[in-house]
Enzyme design. Sequence first.
Site, PDB file in Angstrom:
ATOM      1  N   LEU A   3      -9.288   5.333   2.942  1.00 31.54           N
ATOM      2  CA  LEU A   3      -9.384   5.604   4.418  1.00 31.54           C
ATOM      3  C   LEU A   3      -8.919   3.962   5.346  1.00 31.54           C
ATOM      4  O   LEU A   3      -9.174   4.419   6.562  1.00 31.54           O
ATOM      5  CB  LEU A   3     -10.431   6.009   4.819  1.00 31.54           C
ATOM      6  CG  LEU A   3     -11.102   7.878   5.206  1.00 31.54           C
ATOM      7  CD1 LEU A   3     -10.869   8.086   3.822  1.00 31.54           C
ATOM      8  CD2 LEU A   3     -12.412   7.900   5.885  1.00 31.54           C
ATOM      9  N   TYR A   7       2.296   1.129  11.915  1.00 30.52           N
ATOM     10  CA  TYR A   7       1.437   2.856  11.600  1.00 30.52           C
ATOM     11  C   TYR A   7       1.439   3.511  10.297  1.00 30.52           C
ATOM     12  O   TYR A   7       2.236   4.701   9.411  1.00 30.52           O
ATOM     13  CB  TYR A   7       0.828   3.342  12.658  1.00 30.52           C
ATOM     14  CG  TYR A   7      -0.595   4.204  11.664  1.00 30.52           C
ATOM     15  CD1 TYR A   7      -1.942   3.723  11.545  1.00 30.52           C
ATOM     16  CD2 TYR A   7      -1.119   5.807  12.202  1.00 30.52           C
ATOM     17  CE1 TYR A   7      -2.728   4.544  11.268  1.00 30.52           C
ATOM     18  CE2 TYR A   7      -1.578   6.227  12.119  1.00 30.52           C
ATOM     19  CZ  TYR A   7      -2.924   6.000  11.813  1.00 30.52           C
ATOM     20  OH  TYR A   7      -3.609   6.611  11.278  1.00 30.52           O
ATOM     21  N   THR A  45      -9.012  13.709  14.981  1.00 28.26           N
ATOM     22  CA  THR A  45     -10.479  14.418  14.793  1.00 28.26           C
ATOM     23  C   THR A  45     -11.171  12.995  16.133  1.00 28.26           C
ATOM     24  O   THR A  45     -10.702  12.737  16.486  1.00 28.26           O
ATOM     25  CB  THR A  45     -10.084  13.864  13.671  1.00 28.26           C
ATOM     26  OG1 THR A  45      -9.173  14.039  12.692  1.00 28.26           O
ATOM     27  CG2 THR A  45     -11.494  14.554  13.072  1.00 28.26           C
TER      28      THR A  45
END
Length: 310
Positions: free
Chosen positions: A73, A145, A175
């Site tokens: 992550l 990204y 999220t």
Amino acid sequence: MTHILVTGGAGFIGSHLCDYLIKKGNDVICMDNLFTGRKESIEHLLRTKSLEFIEHDIIEPFFLGHIEQIYNLACPASPIQYQVNAIRTIKANTIGVINVLGLAKKHHARILQASTSEVYGDPLEHPQKESYRGNVNTISRRACYDEGKRVAETLYFDYHRQHGVDIRIARIFNTYGSRMALDDGRVVSNFIVQALRGEDITLYGSGEQTRSFCYVDDLIEGLYKMMEQTEITGPLNLGNPEEYTIRQLALLIKKETKSVSRIVESPLPEDDPVKRKPDISNAKHFLGWDPKTPLLDGLRKTITYFRSVL
Ligand code: UDP
């Protein structure tokens, strides 16, 4: 008990994942360079014997003892943060990803990549299925990204085909939840913090762009199920398909916080996707996963969290 490495483990999603994995009885190594991650998010876990914290940037080579699973992550995830040092963001998704894949290869560990809905760019297909190949501007400010996460998926598949590495790829959609940083710059945290402080709520553009928001607890369950199953590698969408305009979100947050803030329009960032909503048929079918938390419930919990930290 499984020995698990969580890179980016002190971040918003990473810290919730560490909580969940430890509750399940695993041993976790949490690695983070603390660029956007914060030690406070895992402080309560440092007291347990089940978590070891290593401050390290995955861009730099590293070696560890026995590891059976890796959740990768490690990457700043909000547009403001990942553009602070764009080259470093690309390095995390290329050099960093090669480092974690090399570790997985060495230890015969299963490795899950936190990929993203950003691989679809400004999507021309709606909702987005995993088969959609995306519409990304290679030279925009978001590309460090978006393209970084795209090449990361390529690297995973090349390590899988060439070296037999056991991979999982989850494409995470927007999220939200507790432990988002106050200054993270993402829409849910920005709006809640602005509303609670009575500051202007900054709607970028007209606010007609849409997003679909998944509560963090639901997402963590999805990530875990993706890692544990042995049927598919992915890529697999994980997100909540309830779709809202950003203006609707602003109004909802203003109402729920009983805020006196004004909603003001400000310039839309470059290449801001017009709409986004996951098709989660595959997650339902292969993982038996479906997000349970409606936006209003998740927002109420998140507002309570932000009230406690402000
Ligand atoms: N946004 C906004 N005001 C803010 C922050 C974000 O209107 O203060 C908008 C942003 O332009 C985008 C959406 O909310 O259309 C989601 O932005 P975020 O940065 O949370 O994530 P993204 O999905 O763009 O990666």
